[in-house]
Structures are given as structure tokens and as C-alpha cells.
Design an enzyme around this catalytic site. Structure first.
Site, PDB file in Angstrom:
ATOM      1  N   CYS A 112       0.840  -1.201   0.000  1.00  0.00           N
ATOM      2  CA  CYS A 112       0.000   0.000   0.000  1.00  0.00           C
ATOM      3  C   CYS A 112       0.874   1.250   0.000  1.00  0.00           C
ATOM      4  O   CYS A 112       1.857   1.343   0.747  1.00  0.00           O
ATOM      5  CB  CYS A 112      -0.908  -0.001   1.228  1.00  0.00           C
ATOM      6  N   CYS A 115       1.398   4.261   3.527  1.00  0.00           N
ATOM      7  CA  CYS A 115       2.434   4.310   4.567  1.00  0.00           C
ATOM      8  C   CYS A 115       3.721   3.711   4.008  1.00  0.00           C
ATOM      9  O   CYS A 115       3.709   2.594   3.499  1.00  0.00           O
ATOM     10  CB  CYS A 115       1.999   3.520   5.801  1.00  0.00           C
ATOM     11  N   CYS A 190      -6.674  -0.506   8.168  1.00  0.00           N
ATOM     12  CA  CYS A 190      -5.851   0.692   7.980  1.00  0.00           C
ATOM     13  C   CYS A 190      -5.493   1.216   9.359  1.00  0.00           C
ATOM     14  O   CYS A 190      -6.382   1.517  10.165  1.00  0.00           O
ATOM     15  CB  CYS A 190      -6.591   1.762   7.177  1.00  0.00           C
ATOM     16  N   GLN A 296      -8.335  19.745   8.056  1.00  0.00           N
ATOM     17  CA  GLN A 296      -7.065  19.209   8.533  1.00  0.00           C
ATOM     18  C   GLN A 296      -7.214  17.714   8.780  1.00  0.00           C
ATOM     19  O   GLN A 296      -8.242  17.237   9.248  1.00  0.00           O
ATOM     20  CB  GLN A 296      -6.624  19.924   9.805  1.00  0.00           C
ATOM     21  N   PHE A 337      -5.614  32.434   3.012  1.00  0.00           N
ATOM     22  CA  PHE A 337      -5.905  31.033   2.653  1.00  0.00           C
ATOM     23  C   PHE A 337      -6.705  30.410   3.812  1.00  0.00           C
ATOM     24  O   PHE A 337      -6.364  29.365   4.349  1.00  0.00           O
ATOM     25  CB  PHE A 337      -4.632  30.236   2.383  1.00  0.00           C
ATOM     26  N   GLU A 357      -9.950  34.018   1.254  1.00  0.00           N
ATOM     27  CA  GLU A 357      -9.938  32.676   0.669  1.00  0.00           C
ATOM     28  C   GLU A 357     -10.442  32.769  -0.761  1.00  0.00           C
ATOM     29  O   GLU A 357     -11.284  33.598  -1.078  1.00  0.00           O
ATOM     30  CB  GLU A 357     -10.817  31.735   1.501  1.00  0.00           C
ATOM     31  N   ASP A 405      -1.780  30.059   5.434  1.00  0.00           N
ATOM     32  CA  ASP A 405      -1.763  28.592   5.378  1.00  0.00           C
ATOM     33  C   ASP A 405      -2.101  28.161   3.952  1.00  0.00           C
ATOM     34  O   ASP A 405      -3.214  27.713   3.672  1.00  0.00           O
ATOM     35  CB  ASP A 405      -2.779  28.028   6.376  1.00  0.00           C
ATOM     36  N   CYS A 431       2.110  22.565   4.628  1.00  0.00           N
ATOM     37  CA  CYS A 431       2.060  21.098   4.553  1.00  0.00           C
ATOM     38  C   CYS A 431       3.171  20.565   3.649  1.00  0.00           C
ATOM     39  O   CYS A 431       3.127  19.406   3.241  1.00  0.00           O
ATOM     40  CB  CYS A 431       0.693  20.637   4.040  1.00  0.00           C
TER      41      CYS A 431
END
Length: 474
Positions: A112, A115, A190, A296, A337, A357, A405, A431
């Protein structure tokens, strides 16, 4: 060494199209096949773990990528295919094992693509995550920094995911893509997904097997809101009355808050079952984000990012107050954002907030709550494409603190405008360590000081890392 597991439930994995989502990337064009420089096994020693989680070694000048390995592993490997400037290899046998290995938590590990780092123990894994941020900053010329401790999120905490589905004959595949492939892994467990969402997978598989024609593919966006799951079927064929009844019965049986569908990714969403509002709490208020809207990935990760935004804004307001009546920006905060208000409404407990935004559905959800004036200081809302039209230094002068962000690509234009501004404190949430490092370099070049840096591991056992940083203008 952990052996590569075989596909669950048997059969050859079907191909799926790339999963939809905020950070979707275009599938690259096929490259001409190049034969490896040798066909036989060669002996290598893993020297480091690269940015995608593979071990990195060298053999006769060739850079090799070795899945599921760690520093110090000595192996016999076979070169398989080119990847970038190096070669992806297949382990043949493990001769000696390096330190830091752990038993994977999931039966699908190794096949998978969700991960890639479950084979690292907690200390080795945490150090690797922080090193990814340190390396990204160093490449941007930013060194000699201290980091706050890594914020870790626990297993089974992911409240948002996009599953790929494909019907092949009498079987419905539903899960995640294999690593670097569009072939599907039909997941039976999972270890990162919230149990409430994982519990939907088997019923969804049965439902879609009944609804979809053979050879059909689609994406299933799952989000766990405070009042239940939000399910969006992207690529579902136009449902007839019988299909609508089955979909409605599924929503009722599985206690789904909202169920929607669209013919394809990007097409308008059509509601099927709206059993509850679909809400999530942001600070003092509850917001109803649009179906499938960005959220998030975990409540724990969100809490860490909100805490850093609040601390940075509070610091700016306190410094302003120490010099008399908040002389700069009138004590106002800008949230750029802003999405559906994840940071906006917590920030509004400190001071008036102007939220900006570009996404229409997100701004609509945010504005619906802002008009009610609940939970804090006034919130004003502006729809604006900050990539094409960033707030200018003159506009930014109205704020004591700015929080931004952006999506994964970062916001170089807005960062450059901030670098030329006089805003006392800027809080950057990111991120992507690479785009964060680029934007941070712009702010530092404009005279800001990087005062606090917090890595947040919101995507457990993946190469992804979030960052919260506070910049202050001396």
C-alpha cells in the site's frame, strides 16, 4: 527484513485513476524503458533514508532506492527500473540489519502506498521526520535553527481520506494505490484511518459492487465530521431511482451524516442524503463545510497548528499593547488562505479577523458563520485569489499579525509581499517543507527573524510533514 506482502483477497490489482484531493498531481507521461546496467544481484549498504522513505545506496556510481530499508542495512538487490536520476531496486536477501527497525503495524505495509515508514521504530522515525525539514531549509540556505519537539499524532486518527475504487467482474476493489503505481490495494484494515471511517469500507464495497457497471472506476472522499461521516462519490454514474433508494438505505444503515455524488472530480456535487447538517467545531463556533471540503487531516494535528497560530497572534498583540493602544494595525489579524475558518474563528477570540480565501464553497461556509457574529470579535470575509492577487504591503499594513496557510505549492507571491510589509508578526502554516523553506527564505530576506519552528507529524508513517513557524520583524 520485512517481506513484501501479497495483495489481500487475491487477484491482480486493477488500475485506478489518480485520487482526487487538494494536492492532486497530474500523472506523468510514460518514459522510454531503459535496461538496467546489470541483471544480476549486487551487494549494497543503505547510507540514508530519502525524502520518499526509501533507503538510498550507491553502486558503481548509480544511485539506488531500496524500499523498506534503513541506514546500515546490507542487502543483495536487483535493479528494476529507473527513478529520476537513479534506479529502483528489489531486495533479494538481507545480509545484515541496521539499527532502528520495527515490526510494521499494518498487514498491507510494503504494497500500500499510504504508509512507507512503518518499518522504522519511534525514535528513528521521529528523527527522520525532523531531518526532512532541516534538509529542506538547508537547501534554501537556512541553517543553524532550533526546532520545537516534533508534534506526533496517534494511529487511527486520520479523519479525511480519498479511496480509489474499481469494479472488475464480480469483485469491487476499494482502497489506496500501490506505491508509485495506479494499481489498487483492496484494504481490509488501515492503521492510520479513524475507525469510524474504516468501518464504512466493507459496506461501501458491497454497495458499489451492486451499483457500478463492470470496469468502472471512481473515487470515494471520506471525512469524519463532528456529527458523523461525510461521504462523496466522485465518478458515480447518474443514479436512477433504484440506485438512489439503495444509496439512501446505505446512509441510513451506516449513520452517515451526508452523502453526495458527482459525475467526475470537479463537477458540481449533488446531494443524495442529508441526514444531519455536517458540522465541525473551529474554536468557539461550529461550521458546516461543503461536502468533501478540505479539513485538517486529524483533530490532533489541527489542534497543534491552531495553538501555534494563536500563540503567534497573541505575541503580536501583546507587543503592540506594550507600546500603547496597539499602534500597528489597530490590533487586527489577517488569516490568508482561510479555508472554511479552521484558524479564523479561534483567532477571532483574540481580535478582529479579516479572512481571505479563493475557494467559493469554503468562503461560503466561513461567511455563513461570520455573519452570525458568534464566539468572538468581528470576522470580515473576502473572496480573493491570493496566487494571482496577493495582499499588497500597503494592504498588509492594516494588521498587527498575519497568518497564512497555503496549499502544498506554497505562496511565493504572498510571501514576497509579506517580506516587503511592516507586519510585526507572521505565522506560516505549511504542509510541504520544500515550499515552506522557499517562502521562509523570502521572509528572512525581507528582514524577518524566524523565532519559532514546530514540525507537526499529521500524516503518520508517510513522508509528509506539516510546519508551523513564527516570524517576527525586529
Amino acid at each position: 527484513m520485512n517481506r513484501r506482502p501479497t495483495p489481500g483477497r487475491g487477484g491482480k490489482p486493477p488500475a485506478s485513476r489518480p485520487s482526487a484531493g487538494r494536492h492532486q498531481t497530474r500523472r506523468p507521461a510514460a518514459r522510454p524503458v531503459v535496461e538496467p546496467p546489470t541483471t544480476g544481484p549486487v551487494e549494497i549498504v543503505v547510507e540514508s533514508v530519502g525524502a520518499l522513505g526509501d533507503g538510498v545506496a550507491h553502486w558503481q556510481g548509480h544511485r539506488l532506492f531500496v524500499p523498506q530499508t534503513l541506514v546500515g542495512d546490507r542487502l543483495m538487490v536487483r535493479l528494476t527500473q529507473q527513478r529520476g536520476e537513479g534506479w529502483l531496486v528489489e531486495p533479494v536477501s538481507l545480509l545484515a540489519e541496521g539499527p532502528g527497525r520495527a515490526d510494521p503495524a499494518c498487514r498491507h505495509f510494503g504494497i500500500c502506498g499510504g504508509c512507507t515508514l512503518q518499518h522504522l521504530d519511534a525514535d528513528t522515525y521521529g528523527a527522520w521526520k525532523v531531518d526532512q525539514l532541516r534538509h529542506a531549509l538547508a537547501r534554501a540556505g537556512i541553517t543553524d535553527l532550533s526546532f520545537a519537539p516534533l508534534v506526533r499524532t496517534p494511529p487511527h486518527a486520520r479523519r479525511r481520506a480519498v479511496l480509489a475504487g474499481a469494479r472488475r467482474g464480480r469483485r469491487m476493489w476499494l482502497g489506496f494505490n500501490e506505491r508509485a503505481s495506479h494499481r489498487l490495494v483492496d484494504i481490509e484494515e488501515c492503521t492510520v484511518l479513524a475507525p469510524r471511517l474504516m468501518a464504512l469500507v466493507a459496506p461501501l464495497r458491497a454497495l458499489l459492487l451492486d451499483l457500478l457497471p463492470d470496469e468502472h472506476t471512481l473515487d470515494v472522499a471520506l471525512t469524519l465530521l463532528d456529527d458523523g461521516p461525510d461521504v462523496v462519490l466522485l465518478g458515480l454514474p447518474q443514479p436512477d431511482l433504484d440506485a438512489l433508494e439503495k444509496l439512501g438505505a446505505f446512509a441510513e444503515a451506516q449513520d452517515v451524516a451526508r452523502l453526495s455524488w458527482a459525475k467526475r472530480t470537479g463537477a458540481p456535487l449533488e446531494p443524495i442524503a442529508l441526514r444531519r447538517t455536517g458540522v465541525v467545531r473551529f474554536g468557539p463556533v461550529t461550521v458546516s463545510p461543503a461536502p468533501g471540503a478540505f479539513l485538517q487531516a486529524s483533530a490532533e494535528g489541527e489542534a497543534a497548528l491552531v495553538a501555534e497560530a494563536l500563540a503567534g497572534a497573541q505575541d503580536a498583540l501583546s507587543r503592540g499593547g506594550a507600546h500603547g493602544a496597539l499602534s500597528h494595525g489597530g490590533g487586527r489579524i489577517a488569516d490568508l488562505f482561510a479555508g472554511s475558518g479552521t484558524l479564523t474563528f479561534p483567532l477571532s477570540t483574540l481580535a478582529p479577523v479579516h479572512a481571505v480565501e479563493g475557494d467559493g464553497a469554503s468562503i461560503q461556509a466561513l461567511e455563513a458563520v461570520a455573519r452570525q457574529g458568534a464566539g468572538g470579535h468581528p470576522v470580515t470575509v473576502e473572496r480573493r485569489d491570493l496566487f494571482k492577487e496577493p495582499l499588497s504591503p500597503a494592504e498588509l499594513a492594516a494588521y498587527q499579525a498575519v497568518v497564512f496557510d497555503p496549499p502544498r505549492a506554497g505562496a511565493p507571491s504572498q510571501a514576497a509581499a509579506l517580506a516587503a510589509s511592516t507586519v510585526p508578526v507572521v505565522v506560516a502554516i505549511s504542509c510541504n517543507p520544500v515550499s515552506f523553506a522557499r517562502d521562509a527564505a523570502l521572509l528572512l530576506g525581507g528582514g524577518y527573524v524566524l523565532e519559532r519552528l514546530v514540525p507537526v507529524d499529521q500524516f503518520l508513517w508517510s513522508p509528509h510533514l506539516e510546519v508551523a513557524a513564527r516570524f517576527r520583524r525586529p
